[in-house]
Write an enzyme that holds these catalytic residues in place. Sequence first.
Site, short mmCIF file in Angstrom:
data_model
loop_
_atom_site.label_atom_id
_atom_site.label_comp_id
_atom_site.label_asym_id
_atom_site.label_seq_id
_atom_site.Cartn_x
_atom_site.Cartn_y
_atom_site.Cartn_z
N ASP A 7 0.87 -1.17 0.00
CA ASP A 7 0.00 0.00 0.00
C ASP A 7 0.91 1.23 0.00
O ASP A 7 2.13 1.11 -0.20
CB ASP A 7 -1.00 -0.04 1.18
CG ASP A 7 -0.33 0.20 2.53
OD1 ASP A 7 0.92 0.27 2.58
OD2 ASP A 7 -1.05 0.31 3.53
N CYS A 64 3.24 -3.13 4.04
CA CYS A 64 2.42 -1.98 4.42
C CYS A 64 3.12 -1.30 5.59
O CYS A 64 4.29 -1.60 5.84
CB CYS A 64 0.98 -2.37 4.73
SG CYS A 64 0.74 -3.47 6.13
N GLY A 65 2.45 -0.41 6.27
CA GLY A 65 3.13 0.31 7.34
C GLY A 65 3.64 -0.62 8.42
O GLY A 65 4.80 -0.56 8.83
N THR A 66 2.76 -1.50 8.87
CA THR A 66 3.13 -2.45 9.93
C THR A 66 3.38 -3.86 9.41
O THR A 66 3.98 -4.68 10.11
CB THR A 66 2.00 -2.56 10.96
OG1 THR A 66 0.81 -3.00 10.26
CG2 THR A 66 1.72 -1.21 11.62
N GLY A 67 2.85 -4.17 8.24
CA GLY A 67 2.85 -5.54 7.72
C GLY A 67 1.69 -6.36 8.26
O GLY A 67 1.42 -7.47 7.78
N ILE A 68 0.98 -5.81 9.23
CA ILE A 68 -0.07 -6.59 9.90
C ILE A 68 -1.32 -6.72 9.03
O ILE A 68 -1.87 -7.81 8.88
CB ILE A 68 -0.42 -5.95 11.27
CG1 ILE A 68 0.79 -6.01 12.20
CG2 ILE A 68 -1.61 -6.68 11.90
CD1 ILE A 68 0.61 -5.20 13.49
N HIS A 97 10.21 -24.14 8.72
CA HIS A 97 9.19 -24.83 9.53
C HIS A 97 7.78 -24.72 8.96
O HIS A 97 7.01 -25.67 9.04
CB HIS A 97 9.16 -24.26 10.96
CG HIS A 97 10.41 -24.54 11.73
ND1 HIS A 97 10.42 -24.59 13.11
CD2 HIS A 97 11.69 -24.77 11.34
CE1 HIS A 97 11.66 -24.85 13.54
NE2 HIS A 97 12.45 -24.95 12.48
N HIS A 133 7.04 -31.09 10.25
CA HIS A 133 6.60 -29.79 9.75
C HIS A 133 5.53 -29.96 8.66
O HIS A 133 4.57 -29.20 8.60
CB HIS A 133 7.78 -28.98 9.23
CG HIS A 133 8.73 -28.59 10.32
ND1 HIS A 133 8.30 -28.00 11.49
CD2 HIS A 133 10.08 -28.69 10.43
CE1 HIS A 133 9.34 -27.78 12.27
NE2 HIS A 133 10.44 -28.19 11.65
C1 RB5 Z 1 -1.80 2.76 6.50
O1 RB5 Z 1 -1.85 3.95 7.20
C2 RB5 Z 1 -1.59 1.58 7.45
O2 RB5 Z 1 -2.74 1.37 8.20
C3 RB5 Z 1 -1.24 0.34 6.68
O3 RB5 Z 1 -0.08 0.57 5.92
C4 RB5 Z 1 -0.94 -0.90 7.50
O4 RB5 Z 1 -0.02 -0.63 8.51
C5 RB5 Z 1 -2.09 -1.66 7.98
O5 RB5 Z 1 -1.96 -2.72 8.59
#
Ligand code: RB5
Length: 142
Positions: A7, A64-68, A97, A133
Amino acid sequence: MIAIGSDHGGYTLKRTLMDHFDTKGLAYKDFGTYSEESCDYPIYAKMVAHAVASGECERGILICGTGIGMSITANKIPGIRAALCGDCFSAEATRQHNDANILCIGARVVGEGLALMIADVFLDTPFSNDIRHKRRIAQIED
Ligand code: RB5
């Protein structure tokens, strides 16, 4: 072929990773986004995840910002094992694994140098093929 997507939060790191792959002669397909304009990460997570799940691409990288958000979304696609990694040990272990097929990176979490090393380790490490695994991975899909 590596499927890569981000993103807006991961756009700059995605460009850096693609430059790195160019230098190494690694083939990739860029699924976007193509600018720093604000966008919705699930769109790109799904495109990359479907490319990997269908076999069009062997591995995927999502940033993305966090990858989460990328990892939550990609893991909803059957056959996808997306691993959010912020260190090289995890990147190696998740290949050995979990046979992870998508690497997620948080561009606002890890620095550029570490991100490149994480990607290299992820792409260079084979699955262990260890029976325990394989059994555990099969259980994920049950
Ligand atoms: C964008 O601001 C941010 O929410 C997105 O990059 C990401 O971290 C979401 O998980």
